[in-house]
Design a protein around this motif. Structure first.
Motif, short mmCIF file in Angstrom:
data_model
loop_
_atom_site.label_atom_id
_atom_site.label_comp_id
_atom_site.label_asym_id
_atom_site.label_seq_id
_atom_site.Cartn_x
_atom_site.Cartn_y
_atom_site.Cartn_z
N PRO A 1 26.36 44.43 33.25
CA PRO A 1 26.49 45.39 34.36
C PRO A 1 26.98 44.77 35.67
CG PRO A 1 24.21 44.71 34.16
CD PRO A 1 24.97 43.95 33.09
N GLY A 2 27.79 43.71 35.61
CA GLY A 2 28.19 42.98 36.81
C GLY A 2 28.84 43.85 37.89
N GLY A 3 29.65 44.83 37.46
CA GLY A 3 30.31 45.70 38.45
C GLY A 3 29.30 46.53 39.21
N THR A 4 28.30 47.03 38.51
CA THR A 4 27.26 47.84 39.15
C THR A 4 26.42 46.99 40.10
OG1 THR A 4 27.18 49.29 37.21
CG2 THR A 4 25.27 49.31 38.68
N LEU A 5 26.07 45.78 39.66
CA LEU A 5 25.27 44.90 40.52
C LEU A 5 26.03 44.59 41.80
CD1 LEU A 5 23.65 42.39 37.98
CD2 LEU A 5 23.15 44.79 38.41
N ARG B 1 36.29 49.43 42.11
CA ARG B 1 36.56 48.60 43.29
C ARG B 1 35.91 47.22 43.18
NH1 ARG B 1 35.00 51.73 48.54
NH2 ARG B 1 35.51 49.71 49.42
N TYR B 2 35.02 47.05 42.21
CA TYR B 2 34.29 45.79 42.08
C TYR B 2 34.69 45.00 40.83
CZ TYR B 2 31.97 48.13 45.79
OH TYR B 2 31.75 48.78 46.97
N ALA B 3 35.78 45.47 40.19
CA ALA B 3 36.21 44.84 38.93
C ALA B 3 36.57 43.36 39.15
CB ALA B 3 37.40 45.60 38.35
N ALA C 1 32.63 36.69 38.83
CA ALA C 1 31.27 36.28 38.43
C ALA C 1 31.25 35.86 36.96
CB ALA C 1 30.29 37.44 38.67
N SER C 2 31.98 36.61 36.12
CA SER C 2 32.05 36.26 34.69
C SER C 2 32.71 34.89 34.52
CB SER C 2 32.84 37.31 33.93
OG SER C 2 32.21 38.57 33.99
N ALA C 3 33.71 34.60 35.38
CA ALA C 3 34.42 33.32 35.28
C ALA C 3 33.52 32.14 35.63
CB ALA C 3 35.65 33.34 36.19
N CYS C 4 32.42 32.40 36.36
CA CYS C 4 31.46 31.32 36.67
C CYS C 4 30.84 30.77 35.39
CB CYS C 4 30.34 31.83 37.56
SG CYS C 4 30.83 32.13 39.27
N HIS C 5 30.72 31.63 34.38
CA HIS C 5 30.08 31.20 33.12
C HIS C 5 31.13 30.54 32.23
CE1 HIS C 5 26.31 33.14 34.17
NE2 HIS C 5 27.00 34.19 34.58
N VAL C 6 31.65 29.43 32.75
CA VAL C 6 32.77 28.75 32.09
C VAL C 6 32.42 28.38 30.65
CG1 VAL C 6 34.29 26.74 32.20
CG2 VAL C 6 33.51 27.82 34.30
N GLY D 1 36.37 49.42 34.95
CA GLY D 1 35.96 50.07 36.18
C GLY D 1 34.90 51.14 35.97
N THR D 2 34.37 51.25 34.75
CA THR D 2 33.26 52.16 34.51
C THR D 2 32.18 51.41 33.73
OG1 THR D 2 34.88 53.95 34.27
CG2 THR D 2 32.62 54.44 33.62
N GLU D 3 30.94 51.55 34.16
CA GLU D 3 29.83 50.95 33.42
C GLU D 3 28.83 52.04 33.04
OE1 GLU D 3 30.27 46.44 35.22
OE2 GLU D 3 28.53 47.61 35.82
N TYR D 4 28.17 51.83 31.91
CA TYR D 4 27.36 52.89 31.31
C TYR D 4 25.90 52.47 31.16
CZ TYR D 4 32.02 54.51 30.10
OH TYR D 4 33.33 54.91 30.16
#
Ligand SMILES: [Zn+2]
Length: 304
Positions: free
Chosen positions: A36-40, A246-248, A254-259, A280-283
């Motif tokens: 849920p990174g976009g929502t956070l 807008r947060y994609a 943030a995902s790229a941090c988890h190399v 751009g949509t999270e469920y």
């Protein structure tokens, strides 16, 4: 500085928003960003205090040997990756429940002392309750009852969070045939509770497409231990759809941090293709307060 709620009362304003708190309870460093990174990010960048309680430090994740340079072990590396992601997402705080990562079902790590998988359910629930009492969240996000893709740690945290609601608020749960949860003691002053989910149509599409690309949909993911055929049979109703377009980029950063946990390149391309239309949509699926038949799809986690 006063909390916003007190400021609004003192000044007599009714339009000053009250500071909100979101508590995210997930099993591993990377679940917060890949999920849920976009929502956070959306909430954190708009003044909500977003706290992450992470079940483990991801000790069982497979890591290429050269990635460990400069780190004592996998746990230290993955903790550092999580802190990078937390900064990117602007999380208010990160906490660890203190358990060891377990492997997928049947893995040898699962029986190890201190593993989340082997921990007594009520003990995990009590640790979660201590964070609920300390952080006073308005809403909580955790894994669904299938653990998203069946990971035992995800399932355990789902069960422990549900148990925490029973111990702390007297809420007894019942899973209805339509896949939604109902609760005895529905009027308890408990935080709203959500599970992360993805629409099953996307998974079913993946099951059809992967064989065309000579990939086995039963052996997906970095460790080839994700069975998309089985996942497609699990149905978690979507009650809440959040626009995170807008947060994609922030989620991606943030995902790229988890190399150390990036999926193989070809699978990344397939996932990007599958999610292109849904980017751009999270469920989410809401468990508390229970979703009522005929209720409109929500667009946020705070009931407005
Ligand atoms: Zn995980």
């Amino acid at each position: 500085m006063l909390p916003c709620s007190q400021m609004s009362r003192r000044r007599g304003y009714t339009l000053v928003p009250t500071m909100r708190t979101l508590l995210v309870i997930l099993a591993h460093p990377d679940d917060e960003s890949f999920g849920p990174g976009g929502t956070l990010a959306k909430y954190a960048y708009n003044g909500v205090a977003v706290h992450y309680v992470c079940g483990t430090r991801g000790e069982s994740g497979t890591v290429d040997a050269e990635r460990l340079n400069g780190y004592a072990d996998v746990a230290e590396l993955r903790t550092a990756e999580l802190m990078c992601a937390a900064k990117t997402l602007r999380l208010a705080s990160v906490h660890f429940l203190g358990y060891r990562d377990s492997g997928m079902a049947g893995a040898a790590d699962n029986g190890l002392t201190g593993s989340l998988h082997a921990a007594p359910l009520d003990e995990v629930a009590e640790r979660i309750i201590s964070y609920i009492e300390r952080l006073q969240p308005d809403a909580i996000v955790t894994h669904d009852q299938y653990g998203g893709y069946g990971h035992p740690d995800h399932i355990k945290l789902h069960q422990a969070t549900m148990r925490a609601y029973t111990l702390r608020y007297g809420i007894e749960w019942r899973l209805e045939p339509n896949g939604l949860w109902s609760a005895v003691n529905q009027d308890a002053p408990a935080p709203r509770l959500y599970f992360t989910t993805i629409p099953k149509g996307l998974v079913k599409l993946g099951v059809r497409i992967l064989p065309l690309l000579r990939q086995d949909p039963r052996k997906f993911g970095r460790n080839k231990d994700i069975d998309l055929v089985q996942i497609a049979s699990w149905d978690i109703p979507v009650t809440t759809r959040i626009n995170t377009r807008r947060y994609a980029e922030i989620k991606q950063a943030a995902s790229a941090c988890h190399v150390s946990q990036q999926p193989p390149a070809q699978q990344s391309r397939i996932v990007r293709f599958l999610f292109r239309r849904n980017q751009g949509t999270e469920y989410f699926s809401r468990a508390y307060p229970p979703y009522q038949r005929g209720e409109r799809l929500e667009t946020g986690l705070f009931g407005d």
